[in-house]
Motif scaffolding. Sequence first.
Motif, PDB file in Angstrom:
ATOM      1  N   MET A   1      -3.309  32.412  -8.857  1.00 12.73           N
ATOM      2  CA  MET A   1      -3.832  31.151  -8.373  1.00 12.73           C
ATOM      3  C   MET A   1      -2.885  30.026  -8.789  1.00 12.73           C
ATOM      4  N   ARG A   2      -2.438  30.026 -10.000  1.00 12.51           N
ATOM      5  CA  ARG A   2      -1.548  28.974 -10.486  1.00 12.51           C
ATOM      6  C   ARG A   2      -0.190  29.048  -9.791  1.00 12.51           C
ATOM      7  N   ASP A   3       0.253  30.253  -9.431  1.00 11.85           N
ATOM      8  CA  ASP A   3       1.552  30.411  -8.779  1.00 11.85           C
ATOM      9  C   ASP A   3       1.634  29.614  -7.487  1.00 11.85           C
ATOM     10  N   TYR A   4       0.573  29.630  -6.685  1.00 15.32           N
ATOM     11  CA  TYR A   4       0.613  28.897  -5.430  1.00 15.32           C
ATOM     12  C   TYR A   4       0.709  27.404  -5.698  1.00 15.32           C
ATOM     13  N   GLU A   5       0.003  26.929  -6.743  1.00 18.30           N
ATOM     14  CA  GLU A   5       0.050  25.506  -7.073  1.00 18.30           C
ATOM     15  C   GLU A   5       1.461  25.096  -7.460  1.00 18.30           C
ATOM     16  N   VAL A   6       2.108  25.910  -8.257  1.00 17.15           N
ATOM     17  CA  VAL A   6       3.473  25.626  -8.690  1.00 17.15           C
ATOM     18  C   VAL A   6       4.410  25.613  -7.488  1.00 17.15           C
ATOM     19  N   MET A  38      -4.537  18.439   1.924  1.00 14.79           N
ATOM     20  CA  MET A  38      -4.670  19.545   0.973  1.00 14.79           C
ATOM     21  C   MET A  38      -5.629  19.165  -0.155  1.00 14.79           C
ATOM     22  N   ALA A  39      -5.590  17.917  -0.579  1.00 13.09           N
ATOM     23  CA  ALA A  39      -6.532  17.477  -1.613  1.00 13.09           C
ATOM     24  C   ALA A  39      -7.965  17.580  -1.088  1.00 13.09           C
ATOM     25  N   LEU A  40      -8.173  17.205   0.156  1.00  7.08           N
ATOM     26  CA  LEU A  40      -9.496  17.307   0.769  1.00  7.08           C
ATOM     27  C   LEU A  40      -9.909  18.774   0.898  1.00  7.08           C
ATOM     28  N   ALA A  41      -8.971  19.630   1.273  1.00 10.09           N
ATOM     29  CA  ALA A  41      -9.272  21.057   1.441  1.00 10.09           C
ATOM     30  C   ALA A  41      -9.689  21.700   0.131  1.00 10.09           C
ATOM     31  N   GLU A  42      -9.213  21.190  -0.979  1.00  6.48           N
ATOM     32  CA  GLU A  42      -9.546  21.769  -2.279  1.00  6.48           C
ATOM     33  C   GLU A  42     -10.653  21.014  -3.007  1.00  6.48           C
ATOM     34  N   PRO A  69       6.866  29.402   0.942  1.00  5.63           N
ATOM     35  CA  PRO A  69       7.006  30.861   0.856  1.00  5.63           C
ATOM     36  C   PRO A  69       5.731  31.537   1.364  1.00  5.63           C
ATOM     37  N   GLU A  70       5.884  32.696   1.950  1.00  2.26           N
ATOM     38  CA  GLU A  70       4.733  33.419   2.497  1.00  2.26           C
ATOM     39  C   GLU A  70       3.678  33.686   1.434  1.00  2.26           C
ATOM     40  N   ALA A  71       4.117  34.023   0.232  1.00  5.84           N
ATOM     41  CA  ALA A  71       3.159  34.278  -0.847  1.00  5.84           C
ATOM     42  C   ALA A  71       2.346  33.029  -1.154  1.00  5.84           C
ATOM     43  N   THR A  72       2.972  31.883  -1.084  1.00  2.00           N
ATOM     44  CA  THR A  72       2.263  30.624  -1.328  1.00  2.00           C
ATOM     45  C   THR A  72       1.249  30.367  -0.233  1.00  2.00           C
ATOM     46  N   THR A  73       1.658  30.563   1.006  1.00  2.49           N
ATOM     47  CA  THR A  73       0.756  30.373   2.135  1.00  2.49           C
ATOM     48  C   THR A  73      -0.430  31.320   2.032  1.00  2.49           C
ATOM     49  N   ASP A  74      -0.156  32.575   1.703  1.00  3.12           N
ATOM     50  CA  ASP A  74      -1.238  33.562   1.562  1.00  3.12           C
ATOM     51  C   ASP A  74      -2.213  33.144   0.467  1.00  3.12           C
ATOM     52  N   GLU A  75      -1.676  32.699  -0.658  1.00  2.00           N
ATOM     53  CA  GLU A  75      -2.537  32.292  -1.776  1.00  2.00           C
ATOM     54  C   GLU A  75      -3.346  31.050  -1.420  1.00  2.00           C
ATOM     55  N   LEU A  76      -2.737  30.099  -0.735  1.00  2.00           N
ATOM     56  CA  LEU A  76      -3.475  28.914  -0.288  1.00  2.00           C
ATOM     57  C   LEU A  76      -4.638  29.316   0.595  1.00  2.00           C
ATOM     58  N   GLU A  77      -4.366  30.192   1.544  1.00  4.86           N
ATOM     59  CA  GLU A  77      -5.418  30.630   2.460  1.00  4.86           C
ATOM     60  C   GLU A  77      -6.521  31.381   1.735  1.00  4.86           C
ATOM     61  N   ARG A  78      -6.160  32.229   0.786  1.00  2.71           N
ATOM     62  CA  ARG A  78      -7.162  32.953  -0.008  1.00  2.71           C
ATOM     63  C   ARG A  78      -7.995  31.966  -0.833  1.00  2.71           C
ATOM     64  N   ILE A  80      -8.553  28.688  -0.312  1.00  6.55           N
ATOM     65  CA  ILE A  80      -9.423  27.877   0.547  1.00  6.55           C
ATOM     66  C   ILE A  80     -10.578  28.732   1.051  1.00  6.55           C
ATOM     67  N   ALA A  81     -10.296  29.954   1.501  1.00  7.52           N
ATOM     68  CA  ALA A  81     -11.345  30.841   1.989  1.00  7.52           C
ATOM     69  C   ALA A  81     -12.330  31.156   0.871  1.00  7.52           C
ATOM     70  N   GLY A  82     -11.841  31.394  -0.328  1.00 12.01           N
ATOM     71  CA  GLY A  82     -12.720  31.678  -1.448  1.00 12.01           C
ATOM     72  C   GLY A  82     -13.613  30.507  -1.781  1.00 12.01           C
ATOM     73  N   GLU A  83     -13.079  29.303  -1.710  1.00 10.29           N
ATOM     74  CA  GLU A  83     -13.879  28.118  -1.975  1.00 10.29           C
ATOM     75  C   GLU A  83     -14.908  27.908  -0.871  1.00 10.29           C
ATOM     76  N   LEU A  84     -14.553  28.282   0.342  1.00 11.26           N
ATOM     77  CA  LEU A  84     -15.494  28.142   1.444  1.00 11.26           C
ATOM     78  C   LEU A  84     -16.647  29.115   1.296  1.00 11.26           C
ATOM     79  N   GLU A  85     -16.371  30.299   0.763  1.00  2.88           N
ATOM     80  CA  GLU A  85     -17.401  31.318   0.610  1.00  2.88           C
ATOM     81  C   GLU A  85     -18.298  31.052  -0.588  1.00  2.88           C
ATOM     82  N   ALA A  86     -17.771  30.320  -1.568  1.00  2.20           N
ATOM     83  CA  ALA A  86     -18.531  30.064  -2.807  1.00  2.20           C
ATOM     84  C   ALA A  86     -19.725  29.160  -2.581  1.00  2.20           C
TER      85      ALA A  86
END
Length: 86
Positions: A1-6, A38-42, A69-78, A80-86
């Motif tokens: 999770m922190r990796d995507y932020e960095v 992005m701030a609104l999305a989080e 990077p693709e890994a960053t995009t994937d983590e962002l999507e995960r 956001i999706a996780g926050e939406l499901e919570a």
Amino acid sequence: MRDYEVAFDAAVREAKRRAQTGFSAAERERLQRAQRLMALAESEGSTPAERQSAYQRARRELDGLIALPEATTDELERRIAGELEA
């Protein structure tokens, strides 16, 4: 999770650095909009619909400006999706 932020922060810092020479005023505005979106999305205060919409709009703003990077995009999507499901 922190990796995507960095990675995202690094991309934003690089974009800001390049803004002095490589981005037009319109492109700098797009970068600023993407940051706000992005701030609104989080934001925990945003509804799921607002978060999803903000994320999608942020991605559109960044398309063609900076490459995340693709890994960053994937983590962002995960995230956001996780926050939406919570």
